[in-house]
Design a protein around this motif. Structure first.
Motif, PDB file in Angstrom:
ATOM      1  N   HIS A   1      30.568  26.618  95.568  1.00 44.22           N
ATOM      2  CA  HIS A   1      29.745  27.784  95.197  1.00 44.22           C
ATOM      3  C   HIS A   1      28.927  27.486  93.937  1.00 44.22           C
ATOM      4  CE1 HIS A   1      30.883  30.770  98.144  1.00 44.22           C
ATOM      5  NE2 HIS A   1      32.170  30.533  97.953  1.00 44.22           N
ATOM      6  N   GLY A   2      29.566  26.828  92.957  1.00 44.07           N
ATOM      7  CA  GLY A   2      28.888  26.521  91.692  1.00 44.07           C
ATOM      8  C   GLY A   2      27.722  25.566  91.871  1.00 44.07           C
ATOM      9  N   PHE A   3      27.937  24.502  92.650  1.00 46.03           N
ATOM     10  CA  PHE A   3      26.855  23.537  92.881  1.00 46.03           C
ATOM     11  C   PHE A   3      25.712  24.176  93.674  1.00 46.03           C
ATOM     12  CE2 PHE A   3      30.136  20.038  92.264  1.00 46.03           C
ATOM     13  CZ  PHE A   3      29.584  19.604  91.065  1.00 46.03           C
ATOM     14  N   GLU A   4      26.046  25.048  94.612  1.00 43.49           N
ATOM     15  CA  GLU A   4      24.987  25.732  95.369  1.00 43.49           C
ATOM     16  C   GLU A   4      24.157  26.631  94.446  1.00 43.49           C
ATOM     17  OE1 GLU A   4      25.945  27.669  99.033  1.00 43.49           O
ATOM     18  OE2 GLU A   4      25.663  25.750 100.054  1.00 43.49           O
ATOM     19  N   SER A   5      24.827  27.330  93.519  1.00 40.26           N
ATOM     20  CA  SER A   5      24.109  28.185  92.561  1.00 40.26           C
ATOM     21  C   SER A   5      23.196  27.345  91.674  1.00 40.26           C
ATOM     22  CB  SER A   5      25.106  28.956  91.686  1.00 40.26           C
ATOM     23  OG  SER A   5      25.837  29.874  92.459  1.00 40.26           O
ATOM     24  N   ALA A   6      23.706  26.188  91.220  1.00 39.16           N
ATOM     25  CA  ALA A   6      22.901  25.301  90.368  1.00 39.16           C
ATOM     26  C   ALA A   6      21.675  24.795  91.120  1.00 39.16           C
ATOM     27  CB  ALA A   6      23.751  24.126  89.888  1.00 39.16           C
ATOM     28  N   ALA A   7      21.861  24.446  92.394  1.00 38.16           N
ATOM     29  CA  ALA A   7      20.751  23.930  93.206  1.00 38.16           C
ATOM     30  C   ALA A   7      19.670  24.990  93.405  1.00 38.16           C
ATOM     31  CB  ALA A   7      21.277  23.453  94.558  1.00 38.16           C
ATOM     32  N   LEU A   8      20.084  26.246  93.563  1.00 35.55           N
ATOM     33  CA  LEU A   8      19.115  27.333  93.735  1.00 35.55           C
ATOM     34  C   LEU A   8      18.306  27.560  92.460  1.00 35.55           C
ATOM     35  CD1 LEU A   8      21.250  29.922  95.737  1.00 35.55           C
ATOM     36  CD2 LEU A   8      19.195  28.746  96.558  1.00 35.55           C
ATOM     37  N   LYS A   9      18.963  27.395  91.305  1.00 35.56           N
ATOM     38  CA  LYS A   9      18.293  27.657  90.031  1.00 35.56           C
ATOM     39  C   LYS A   9      17.400  26.493  89.600  1.00 35.56           C
ATOM     40  CE  LYS A   9      21.968  30.742  88.511  1.00 35.56           C
ATOM     41  NZ  LYS A   9      21.194  31.980  88.599  1.00 35.56           N
ATOM     42  N   ASP A  10      17.803  25.261  89.933  1.00 27.95           N
ATOM     43  CA  ASP A  10      16.998  24.091  89.566  1.00 27.95           C
ATOM     44  C   ASP A  10      17.093  23.044  90.674  1.00 27.95           C
ATOM     45  OD1 ASP A  10      15.684  21.952  88.525  1.00 27.95           O
ATOM     46  OD2 ASP A  10      16.880  21.768  86.701  1.00 27.95           O
ATOM     47  N   PRO A  11      16.097  23.013  91.566  1.00 29.65           N
ATOM     48  CA  PRO A  11      16.132  22.058  92.683  1.00 29.65           C
ATOM     49  C   PRO A  11      16.129  20.593  92.242  1.00 29.65           C
ATOM     50  CG  PRO A  11      14.478  23.774  93.051  1.00 29.65           C
ATOM     51  CD  PRO A  11      14.924  23.898  91.631  1.00 29.65           C
ATOM     52  N   SER A  12      15.705  20.313  90.996  1.00 28.70           N
ATOM     53  CA  SER A  12      15.641  18.911  90.558  1.00 28.70           C
ATOM     54  C   SER A  12      17.015  18.344  90.202  1.00 28.70           C
ATOM     55  CB  SER A  12      14.705  18.771  89.353  1.00 28.70           C
ATOM     56  OG  SER A  12      15.288  19.326  88.190  1.00 28.70           O
ATOM     57  N   LEU A  13      18.013  19.210  90.029  1.00 28.13           N
ATOM     58  CA  LEU A  13      19.376  18.710  89.816  1.00 28.13           C
ATOM     59  C   LEU A  13      19.880  18.095  91.126  1.00 28.13           C
ATOM     60  CD1 LEU A  13      21.042  21.660  87.846  1.00 28.13           C
ATOM     61  CD2 LEU A  13      20.496  19.410  86.952  1.00 28.13           C
ATOM     62  N   ASN A  14      20.869  17.207  91.017  1.00 32.28           N
ATOM     63  CA  ASN A  14      21.416  16.607  92.240  1.00 32.28           C
ATOM     64  C   ASN A  14      22.576  17.444  92.777  1.00 32.28           C
ATOM     65  OD1 ASN A  14      23.173  16.037  90.156  1.00 32.28           O
ATOM     66  ND2 ASN A  14      23.767  14.029  90.947  1.00 32.28           N
ATOM     67  N   ALA A  15      22.482  18.766  92.601  1.00 31.73           N
ATOM     68  CA  ALA A  15      23.584  19.649  92.988  1.00 31.73           C
ATOM     69  C   ALA A  15      23.813  19.660  94.499  1.00 31.73           C
ATOM     70  CB  ALA A  15      23.324  21.063  92.469  1.00 31.73           C
ATOM     71  N   HIS A  16      22.726  19.585  95.295  1.00 31.17           N
ATOM     72  CA  HIS A  16      22.896  19.544  96.752  1.00 31.17           C
ATOM     73  C   HIS A  16      23.675  18.294  97.162  1.00 31.17           C
ATOM     74  CE1 HIS A  16      20.950  23.071  98.217  1.00 31.17           C
ATOM     75  NE2 HIS A  16      19.774  22.792  97.684  1.00 31.17           N
ATOM     76  N   GLU A  17      23.420  17.184  96.459  1.00 29.75           N
ATOM     77  CA  GLU A  17      24.163  15.947  96.741  1.00 29.75           C
ATOM     78  C   GLU A  17      25.641  16.132  96.434  1.00 29.75           C
ATOM     79  OE1 GLU A  17      22.449  12.588  94.700  1.00 29.75           O
ATOM     80  OE2 GLU A  17      20.417  13.305  95.125  1.00 29.75           O
ATOM     81  N   GLU A  18      25.941  16.849  95.338  1.00 31.26           N
ATOM     82  CA  GLU A  18      27.341  17.094  94.976  1.00 31.26           C
ATOM     83  C   GLU A  18      28.041  17.935  96.044  1.00 31.26           C
ATOM     84  OE1 GLU A  18      29.149  15.823  92.538  1.00 31.26           O
ATOM     85  OE2 GLU A  18      27.444  14.648  91.841  1.00 31.26           O
ATOM     86  N   VAL A  19      27.323  18.932  96.575  1.00 29.77           N
ATOM     87  CA  VAL A  19      27.880  19.740  97.671  1.00 29.77           C
ATOM     88  C   VAL A  19      28.222  18.835  98.851  1.00 29.77           C
ATOM     89  CG1 VAL A  19      27.332  21.490  99.422  1.00 29.77           C
ATOM     90  CG2 VAL A  19      26.752  21.900  97.021  1.00 29.77           C
ATOM     91  N   GLN A  20      27.283  17.956  99.200  1.00 33.84           N
ATOM     92  CA  GLN A  20      27.491  17.078 100.354  1.00 33.84           C
ATOM     93  C   GLN A  20      28.645  16.109 100.125  1.00 33.84           C
ATOM     94  OE1 GLN A  20      25.847  17.830 103.218  1.00 33.84           O
ATOM     95  NE2 GLN A  20      27.459  16.489 104.007  1.00 33.84           N
ATOM     96  N   LYS A  21      28.793  15.628  98.889  1.00 29.96           N
ATOM     97  CA  LYS A  21      29.907  14.719  98.574  1.00 29.96           C
ATOM     98  C   LYS A  21      31.256  15.406  98.798  1.00 29.96           C
ATOM     99  CE  LYS A  21      27.729  11.778  95.037  1.00 29.96           C
ATOM    100  NZ  LYS A  21      27.728  11.456  93.588  1.00 29.96           N
TER     101      LYS A  21
END
Length: 418
Positions: free
Chosen positions: A243-263
């Protein structure tokens, strides 16, 4: 403005507001294309500089007035990620004209930091603090100390200094979200760089991040959500981390948060796959038969179903390592194992090299920390038992302590954009 002289003139107040708005956009605007952000900042900076330059000459005559003028020009020019010499020149003039202007010292330290001169940046923050305590400067000093710690021999000591200064900032204003956020980052960094893998540090970082979230101004900070998710990931709170990484990805797409979700999803899928591909009952009985031979001196032997969730003191559990589960992160190591009752569980091990434990080894887990993972994500259900090993002293491999050369540290740092 710290260190000012009486009431600011209306023109200076308008200029200061323009500079503040510029930084608000820097800290809250995260478009898909980073170039779009730079373009917007440039337009706002140009407009803010025009406002500063429109301050009447008679309102920037005295040294203190001139100091504020130079400070605002330097602050506006320093809004970009890269170092600007012109910004440093203006900020240097500001602190010479008014050495008590704390905000100018703060900006000058940040500007010099971008240049890569970390000792001089630290000197700026220390000089500012000699004029009086300041939560913003304490937080920046704390952050700089973590940066300086990377790759040095005394990094654990520098990180402890960072935590000390972060706590001092919090004590100056316990409602300030940025100070709590910085303390969370300091504790998160400490978890990794000390090599201790003490997950109490993770709990401390989570508590600090939760306090930071109470401040409305922090709700737009994507790094807060990213770092909080990182702490949850290493506490193996997988659902909260996702949930946290998804929130981060929504707020800043340039973070690698989507990659962290996938990991995390990849890891959970591999764990589920290893649990499904379980060994046949007859072979499993043969594999675990030797576990009964293990003798314990100080601990009472238990199986995973007897353990309580959380820490189990004065208890030890013996298991057979079946599969090493490869995944995308540096730590921990994950294994599929089973106990004397032939119950499968996931073993997560911190601070050890992968050579320390091999498939087929017997492991004795001293004072094991048990977790029950049970949640659904995107329509898929994940459920398994987990034992976590934080310290080398908590595990014996084939009845022997791991060799010292098997100890490892992971160099991971809290996400932050200066």
């Amino acid at each position: 403005m710290s260190g000012g002289e009486g009431q600011e003139s209306p023109a200076i107040a308008v200029a200061a507001n323009a500079a503040d708005e510029l930084y608000r956009v820097r800290d809250t605007y995260f478009p898909q294309d980073p170039a779009e952000k730079i373009s917007r900042l440039q337009a706002l900076a140009d407009a803010a500089l025009s406002i500063v330059d429109s301050v009447p000459p008679e309102q920037r005559k005295s040294p203190l007035q001139r100091a504020v003028y130079e400070f605002l020009r330097g602050k506006i020019l320093d809004v970009f990620p890269d170092y600007h010499k012109e910004a440093e020149d203006h900020l240097s003039k500001a602190v010479k004209l008014n050495p008590s202007l704390a905000d100018a010292w703060l900006c000058l330290g940040n500007c010099i930091w971008k240049k890569g001169d970390l000792p001089s940046a630290r000197n700026c923050f220390s000089l500012a603090l000699s004029k009086g305590a300041n939560k913003k400067i304490l937080s920046q000093l704390s952050m700089l100390e973590r940066k300086m710690a990377q790759g040095t021999e005394d990094q654990a000591q520098l990180v402890e200094e960072s935590i000390k200064h972060a706590k001092e900032a919090v004590m100056l204003d316990i409602k300030d979200g940025n100070s709590w956020y910085n303390l969370g980052n300091a504790c998160l960094t400490s978890f990794f760089v000390t090599g201790a893998w003490d997950h109490n540090k993770l709990r401390q970082s989570l508590k600090a991040y939760q306090n930071a979230e109470k401040d409305e101004t922090m709700k737009s900070n994507p790094d807060l959500y990213f770092n909080c998710a990182t702490a949850n990931k290493y506490l193996e709170n997988y659902e909260r981390a996702l949930h946290g990484f998804e929130s981060a990805a929504l707020k800043d797409p340039s973070l690698n948060a989507h990659e962290e979700v996938q990991k995390i999803i990849n890891l959970l899928d591999k764990i589920e796959s290893s649990m499904k591909g379980q060994v046949r009952a007859k072979r499993l009985a043969s594999l675990v038969s030797s576990l009964g031979e293990v003798k314990l001196k100080m601990h009472r032997k238990a199986t995973i179903n007897i353990l309580v969730e959380g820490l189990n003191k004065a208890v030890a559990m013996v298991g057979k390592v079946l599969i090493f589960i490869k995944h995308d992160n540096i730590a921990p190591l994950y294994y599929l194992a089973c106990d004397l009752d032939q119950t499968f569980f996931i073993l997560s091990v911190y601070g050890l090299h992968s050579d320390a434990i091999k498939e087929g080894d017997r492991v004795t887990l001293l004072e094991p920390y048990k977790r029950l993972i049970d949640f659904s994500w995107n329509g898929k259900h994940y459920q398994f038992k987990s034992i976590r090993v934080d310290f080398m002293e908590q595990i014996l491999v084939n009845e022997k302590a791991p060799a010292p050369h098997h100890a490892v540290r992971a160099y991971i740092h809290a996400q932050h954009k200066p």
